[in-house]
Design an enzyme around this catalytic site. Structure first.
Site, PDB file in Angstrom:
ATOM      1  N   LYS A  76     -11.499 -30.126 -31.282  1.00  0.00           N
ATOM      2  CA  LYS A  76     -10.827 -28.983 -30.753  1.00  0.00           C
ATOM      3  C   LYS A  76     -11.692 -27.918 -30.433  1.00  0.00           C
ATOM      4  O   LYS A  76     -12.666 -27.427 -31.067  1.00  0.00           O
ATOM      5  CB  LYS A  76      -9.614 -28.651 -31.875  1.00  0.00           C
ATOM      6  CG  LYS A  76      -8.800 -27.489 -31.577  1.00  0.00           C
ATOM      7  CD  LYS A  76      -7.827 -27.078 -32.629  1.00  0.00           C
ATOM      8  CE  LYS A  76      -7.013 -25.895 -32.019  1.00  0.00           C
ATOM      9  NZ  LYS A  76      -5.967 -25.532 -33.142  1.00  0.00           N
ATOM     10  N   SER A 151      -1.146 -25.834 -32.082  1.00  0.00           N
ATOM     11  CA  SER A 151      -2.031 -25.688 -30.923  1.00  0.00           C
ATOM     12  C   SER A 151      -2.974 -26.708 -30.734  1.00  0.00           C
ATOM     13  O   SER A 151      -3.583 -26.943 -29.967  1.00  0.00           O
ATOM     14  CB  SER A 151      -2.658 -24.405 -31.136  1.00  0.00           C
ATOM     15  OG  SER A 151      -3.414 -24.522 -32.517  1.00  0.00           O
ATOM     16  N   SER A 175      -0.480 -26.135 -36.600  1.00  0.00           N
ATOM     17  CA  SER A 175      -1.268 -26.802 -35.585  1.00  0.00           C
ATOM     18  C   SER A 175      -1.773 -28.057 -35.647  1.00  0.00           C
ATOM     19  O   SER A 175      -2.243 -28.720 -34.617  1.00  0.00           O
ATOM     20  CB  SER A 175      -2.473 -25.780 -35.143  1.00  0.00           C
ATOM     21  OG  SER A 175      -1.582 -24.771 -34.327  1.00  0.00           O
TER      22      SER A 175
HETATM   23  N1  GLN Z   1       2.190 -22.432 -33.784  1.00  0.00           N
HETATM   24  C1  GLN Z   1       1.716 -21.669 -34.658  1.00  0.00           C
HETATM   25  C2  GLN Z   1       1.264 -20.404 -33.933  1.00  0.00           C
HETATM   26  O1  GLN Z   1       1.458 -20.268 -32.842  1.00  0.00           O
HETATM   27  C3  GLN Z   1       0.610 -22.304 -35.396  1.00  0.00           C
HETATM   28  C4  GLN Z   1      -0.682 -22.123 -34.513  1.00  0.00           C
HETATM   29  C5  GLN Z   1      -1.748 -22.445 -35.609  1.00  0.00           C
HETATM   30  O2  GLN Z   1      -1.613 -23.593 -36.606  1.00  0.00           O
HETATM   31  N2  GLN Z   1      -3.029 -22.539 -35.131  1.00  0.00           N
HETATM   32  O3  GLN Z   1       0.444 -19.595 -34.566  1.00  0.00           O
END
Ligand code: GLN
Length: 470
Positions: A76, A151, A175
């Protein structure tokens, strides 16, 4: 080319001389190129991966190869890899190059893992759909009209589309697990402090953990074991041994949260899959216990107050002076800051910086940030006491299957609310996994989540291995 779900099978065929690392890299590259319209890789390290594959093939012949020989991974775009670009899918880090390699990745490289490229994600890991990337949305390989989740959406999609064997993602509030659910792969978020965050771009430092996306639980466990452990560069890392025995004969007690499975937003098919699993555990003689967790409705708000607060501080370093992009017309220092950030940060990132700055501001600190810290403490305490009664907690990963690209972009709150089942583990600092055990009548996969006690990945992973190999 044979399809491999487990690294042991790859390694067995390599030993039998019917497969080489070069074959594997060629196979993944072909899949990357033939499906480039999914927008999964921001950069493919093609030449480098080909050269490294030859080198590892040679090492295998000489008998000097590491434990991960034959493993091709994607990373990532929030994980530092020395000499390679790193952007967090943001314009503000355009053309920035990592000066060092993250500890987690270095440990994999030391065992001869091959990195095939850098994967798209939501900007600074903020999002649940991978639509918040400055480099365009990512499509779900199962249905390209749909999001892959976020994400680490592209990292899950790359594994699902066989563009690499496994990916490294990051999980601050789901994420790794949520895109794993949307793309039908395994997603592991370890205990907070298990894997070093050194070289991981910070979003919310008291929540962030590097996690693994893979096809098998065994591979997630192996990568965890290699990446885990003390790192002098991250004082929150634990020295506890990450040695994992996946063939444990212990019978775990499994709990479920009443409020979770009764949640009105939960898709009925996901709900019934969870109930069926619990029923099958009972039939096998496992103790299954209903638990009550009245704090469930506070999870999302607590998570978003605290993570945006931390993000507003973490992201203040992107000021146009120290990293990447700088506005060319700015006439004063103040203008460098404001114009650079105005033009180079995306809407969601700005929204969160503003929200975080607000909850930390002197007039509102106690009402929001201070209060959310207290609620987090309560969430942790109650979660730990539930985990005194059971070994594992089963829940859905996401209330629904992957949605259409654009379907939720107008309503950030609705997007935030869908994180309800994943943010729990990050608020409490405990490990959790998403297992691709569900398939919906709409043709899409969905995951089932298991959360466990802090530093007891072993129970999660050994039980998951059994479930997946059934
Ligand atoms: N969807 C969550 C957020 O927008 C988790 C994001 C993540 O785990 N980086 O914060």
């Amino acid at each position: 080319m044979k399809i491999y779900d487990k690294l042991v099978d790859i390694q067995r065929d390599i030993r039998a001389r019917s497969l080489t690392c070069s074959d594997l890299v060629a196979f993944y590259l072909e899949n990357i190129h033939s499906q480039s319209d999914l927008n999964i890789f921001l950069e493919v390290f093609e030449e480098e991966a080909i050269a490294k594959a030859k080198e590892v093939d040679q090492k295998i012949q000489n008998g000097t190869a590491g434990r991960l020989a034959g493993l091709v991974i994607g990373i990532k775009d929030v994980i530092c890899y020395k000499g390679h670009r790193l952007s967090a899918s943001s314009k503000i880090l355009e053309n920035f190059e990592s000066l060092f390699t993250s500890t987690a990745l270095q440990r994999l490289l030391d065992e001869d893992a091959i990195v095939i490229g850098r994967q798209n994600c939501d900007e600074f890991a903020m999002g649940s759909s991978n639509e918040n990337s400055a480099y365009g949305a990512v499509a779900n390989p199962i249905d390209p009209e749909r999001v892959p989740g976020g994400s680490s959406g592209a990292s899950a999609a790359a594994v699902a589309a066989r563009m690499c064997h496994a990916s490294l993602g990051s999980d601050t509030g789901g994420s790794v697990r949520q895109p794993a659910s949307f793309c039908g792969v395994v997603g592991l978020k370890p205990t907070y402090g298990r894997i070093s965050r050194f070289g991981l771009i910070a979003y919310a430092s008291s929540f962030d953990q590097i996690g693994v996306l893979s096809h098998s639980v065994e591979d997630a466990a192996l990568l965890l074991e290699i990446m885990a452990g003390k790192d002098p560069n991250d004082q929150t890392t634990s020295a506890k041994s990450p040695k994992l025995n996946l063939v444990s004969t212990n019978k775990p007690k499994v709990g479920f949260l009443k409020e979770c499975l009764e949640s009105p937003a939960l898709d009925p098919e996901i709900k019934s899959t969870c109930h069926q699993l619990l029923e099958s555990f009972r039939k096998e003689g496992l103790e299954v216990k209903e638990l009550s967790f009245p704090l469930l409705p506070s999870l999302v708000s607590t998570y978003y107050v605290l993570t945006t607060a931390e993000a507003s501080s973490n992201l203040s370093r992107y000021d146009g002076i120290r990293y990447g992009h700088r506005n060319a017309q700015a006439a004063s220092l103040e203008e460098v800051y404001t114009q650079t950030r105005t033009e180079a940060l995306g809407a969601e990132v700005k929204r969160r910086i503003m929200l975080g700055t607000f909850v930390l501001s002197s007039g509102y600190y106690d009402a929001y940030y201070g209060r959310a810290q207290k609620v987090r403490r309560k969430i942790k305490e109650e979660t730990h006491s539930m985990l005194d009664e059971v070994d594992l907690i089963l829940s859905p990963v996401v209330p629904a299957t992957a949605f259409k690209i654009g379907e939720k972009s107008e309503d950030p709150i609705e997007m935030y609310l869908s994180d309800i089942f994943t943010v729990h583990a990050n608020l409490a600092g405990i490990p959790a996994i998403s297992l691709p055990l569900g398939s919906h009548s709409n043709g899409l996969p969905f995951g089932v989540q298991l959360m466990g006690k802090a530093f007891d990945e072993e129970t999660i992973l050994s039980f998951s291995t059994k479930l997946m190999n059934k």
